[in-house]
Write a protein that holds these residues in place. Structure first.
Motif, PDB file in Angstrom:
ATOM      1  N   LYS A  31       9.200 -27.532  -5.359  1.00  0.00           N
ATOM      2  CA  LYS A  31      10.169 -26.430  -5.359  1.00  0.00           C
ATOM      3  C   LYS A  31      10.941 -26.386  -6.672  1.00  0.00           C
ATOM      4  CE  LYS A  31      11.066 -25.723  -0.460  1.00  0.00           C
ATOM      5  NZ  LYS A  31      12.114 -25.665   0.564  1.00  0.00           N
ATOM      6  N   GLU A  32      11.299 -27.545  -7.184  1.00  0.00           N
ATOM      7  CA  GLU A  32      12.028 -27.617  -8.448  1.00  0.00           C
ATOM      8  C   GLU A  32      11.170 -27.068  -9.588  1.00  0.00           C
ATOM      9  OE1 GLU A  32      14.152 -30.963 -11.321  1.00  0.00           O
ATOM     10  OE2 GLU A  32      13.433 -31.531  -9.331  1.00  0.00           O
ATOM     11  N   THR A  33       9.908 -27.459  -9.632  1.00  0.00           N
ATOM     12  CA  THR A  33       8.990 -26.979 -10.669  1.00  0.00           C
ATOM     13  C   THR A  33       8.785 -25.470 -10.549  1.00  0.00           C
ATOM     14  OG1 THR A  33       7.880 -29.113 -10.717  1.00  0.00           O
ATOM     15  CG2 THR A  33       6.679 -27.246 -11.630  1.00  0.00           C
ATOM     16  N   ALA A  34       8.622 -24.982  -9.330  1.00  0.00           N
ATOM     17  CA  ALA A  34       8.442 -23.544  -9.118  1.00  0.00           C
ATOM     18  C   ALA A  34       9.670 -22.779  -9.597  1.00  0.00           C
ATOM     19  CB  ALA A  34       8.176 -23.261  -7.650  1.00  0.00           C
ATOM     20  N   GLY A  35      10.835 -23.316  -9.371  1.00  0.00           N
ATOM     21  CA  GLY A  35      12.067 -22.683  -9.834  1.00  0.00           C
ATOM     22  C   GLY A  35      12.139 -22.626 -11.347  1.00  0.00           C
ATOM     23  N   LYS A  36      11.716 -23.690 -11.996  1.00  0.00           N
ATOM     24  CA  LYS A  36      11.715 -23.719 -13.461  1.00  0.00           C
ATOM     25  C   LYS A  36      10.734 -22.692 -14.021  1.00  0.00           C
ATOM     26  CE  LYS A  36      13.178 -28.511 -14.006  1.00  0.00           C
ATOM     27  NZ  LYS A  36      12.795 -29.848 -14.477  1.00  0.00           N
ATOM     28  N   VAL A  37       9.558 -22.598 -13.408  1.00  0.00           N
ATOM     29  CA  VAL A  37       8.560 -21.622 -13.844  1.00  0.00           C
ATOM     30  C   VAL A  37       9.097 -20.209 -13.647  1.00  0.00           C
ATOM     31  CG1 VAL A  37       6.279 -20.661 -13.337  1.00  0.00           C
ATOM     32  CG2 VAL A  37       6.588 -23.138 -13.500  1.00  0.00           C
ATOM     33  N   GLN A  38       9.708 -19.973 -12.500  1.00  0.00           N
ATOM     34  CA  GLN A  38      10.259 -18.651 -12.210  1.00  0.00           C
ATOM     35  C   GLN A  38      11.349 -18.290 -13.229  1.00  0.00           C
ATOM     36  OE1 GLN A  38      11.871 -18.325  -8.260  1.00  0.00           O
ATOM     37  NE2 GLN A  38      11.799 -16.093  -8.291  1.00  0.00           N
ATOM     38  N   ASN A  39      12.187 -19.234 -13.576  1.00  0.00           N
ATOM     39  CA  ASN A  39      13.228 -18.978 -14.579  1.00  0.00           C
ATOM     40  C   ASN A  39      12.623 -18.692 -15.947  1.00  0.00           C
ATOM     41  OD1 ASN A  39      15.332 -19.249 -12.787  1.00  0.00           O
ATOM     42  ND2 ASN A  39      15.677 -21.404 -13.261  1.00  0.00           N
ATOM     43  N   ALA A  40      11.570 -19.409 -16.303  1.00  0.00           N
ATOM     44  CA  ALA A  40      10.919 -19.199 -17.594  1.00  0.00           C
ATOM     45  C   ALA A  40      10.284 -17.811 -17.653  1.00  0.00           C
ATOM     46  CB  ALA A  40       9.872 -20.272 -17.840  1.00  0.00           C
ATOM     47  N   VAL A  41       9.628 -17.411 -16.577  1.00  0.00           N
ATOM     48  CA  VAL A  41       9.002 -16.083 -16.531  1.00  0.00           C
ATOM     49  C   VAL A  41      10.071 -15.003 -16.588  1.00  0.00           C
ATOM     50  CG1 VAL A  41       7.675 -14.504 -15.074  1.00  0.00           C
ATOM     51  CG2 VAL A  41       6.924 -16.868 -15.347  1.00  0.00           C
ATOM     52  N   GLY A  42      11.144 -15.192 -15.848  1.00  0.00           N
ATOM     53  CA  GLY A  42      12.237 -14.223 -15.872  1.00  0.00           C
ATOM     54  C   GLY A  42      12.856 -14.107 -17.247  1.00  0.00           C
ATOM     55  N   GLY A  43      13.023 -15.235 -17.929  1.00  0.00           N
ATOM     56  CA  GLY A  43      13.564 -15.227 -19.281  1.00  0.00           C
ATOM     57  C   GLY A  43      12.642 -14.509 -20.250  1.00  0.00           C
ATOM     58  N   ALA A  44      11.345 -14.721 -20.087  1.00  0.00           N
ATOM     59  CA  ALA A  44      10.375 -14.049 -20.959  1.00  0.00           C
ATOM     60  C   ALA A  44      10.397 -12.542 -20.721  1.00  0.00           C
ATOM     61  CB  ALA A  44       8.978 -14.604 -20.717  1.00  0.00           C
ATOM     62  N   LYS A  45      10.510 -12.137 -19.482  1.00  0.00           N
ATOM     63  CA  LYS A  45      10.564 -10.709 -19.156  1.00  0.00           C
ATOM     64  C   LYS A  45      11.841 -10.081 -19.755  1.00  0.00           C
ATOM     65  CE  LYS A  45       7.957 -10.457 -14.837  1.00  0.00           C
ATOM     66  NZ  LYS A  45       8.052 -10.181 -13.394  1.00  0.00           N
ATOM     67  N   ASP A  46      12.954 -10.787 -19.641  1.00  0.00           N
ATOM     68  CA  ASP A  46      14.207 -10.294 -20.199  1.00  0.00           C
ATOM     69  C   ASP A  46      14.111 -10.163 -21.722  1.00  0.00           C
ATOM     70  OD1 ASP A  46      15.360 -10.141 -17.698  1.00  0.00           O
ATOM     71  OD2 ASP A  46      16.450 -12.034 -17.876  1.00  0.00           O
ATOM     72  N   ALA A  47      13.470 -11.131 -22.350  1.00  0.00           N
ATOM     73  CA  ALA A  47      13.335 -11.088 -23.825  1.00  0.00           C
ATOM     74  C   ALA A  47      12.471  -9.919 -24.249  1.00  0.00           C
ATOM     75  CB  ALA A  47      12.728 -12.401 -24.316  1.00  0.00           C
ATOM     76  N   MET A  48      11.474  -9.579 -23.479  1.00  0.00           N
ATOM     77  CA  MET A  48      10.589  -8.461 -23.825  1.00  0.00           C
ATOM     78  C   MET A  48      11.300  -7.110 -23.650  1.00  0.00           C
ATOM     79  SD  MET A  48       6.911  -9.698 -22.381  1.00  0.00           S
ATOM     80  CE  MET A  48       6.032  -8.343 -23.139  1.00  0.00           C
ATOM     81  N   LYS A  49      12.272  -7.055 -22.734  1.00  0.00           N
ATOM     82  CA  LYS A  49      13.004  -5.807 -22.496  1.00  0.00           C
ATOM     83  C   LYS A  49      13.927  -5.474 -23.654  1.00  0.00           C
ATOM     84  CE  LYS A  49      13.016  -5.946 -17.457  1.00  0.00           C
ATOM     85  NZ  LYS A  49      13.881  -6.063 -16.261  1.00  0.00           N
ATOM     86  N   LYS A  50      14.373  -6.486 -24.373  1.00  0.00           N
ATOM     87  CA  LYS A  50      15.357  -6.285 -25.444  1.00  0.00           C
ATOM     88  C   LYS A  50      14.717  -5.850 -26.732  1.00  0.00           C
ATOM     89  CE  LYS A  50      18.740  -9.387 -23.562  1.00  0.00           C
ATOM     90  NZ  LYS A  50      19.552 -10.540 -23.729  1.00  0.00           N
TER      91      LYS A  50
END
Length: 50
Positions: A31-50
């Motif tokens: 669960k901890e690893t999945a959360g880290k992956v989810q945060n990384a993907v979310g961060g990448a998506k946010d960076a692409m929006k900017k």
């Protein structure tokens, strides 16, 4: 019940609890690893929006 049978039952119960605890730790790690992956993907998506 003889002492040896009682001891075997107690050892089985302890082993069962150890396995259950180990499985719980693995589940938490996943669960901890999945959360880290989810945060990384979310961060990448946010960076692409900017």
């Amino acid at each position: 019940m003889s002492a040896s049978k009682l001891r075997n039952n107690q050892e089985f119960a302890m082993d069962k609890d150890r396995v259950k605890g180990a499985a719980h730790e693995v589940k938490g790690g996943l669960k901890e690893t999945a959360g880290k992956v989810q945060n990384a993907v979310g961060g990448a998506k946010d960076a692409m929006k900017k």
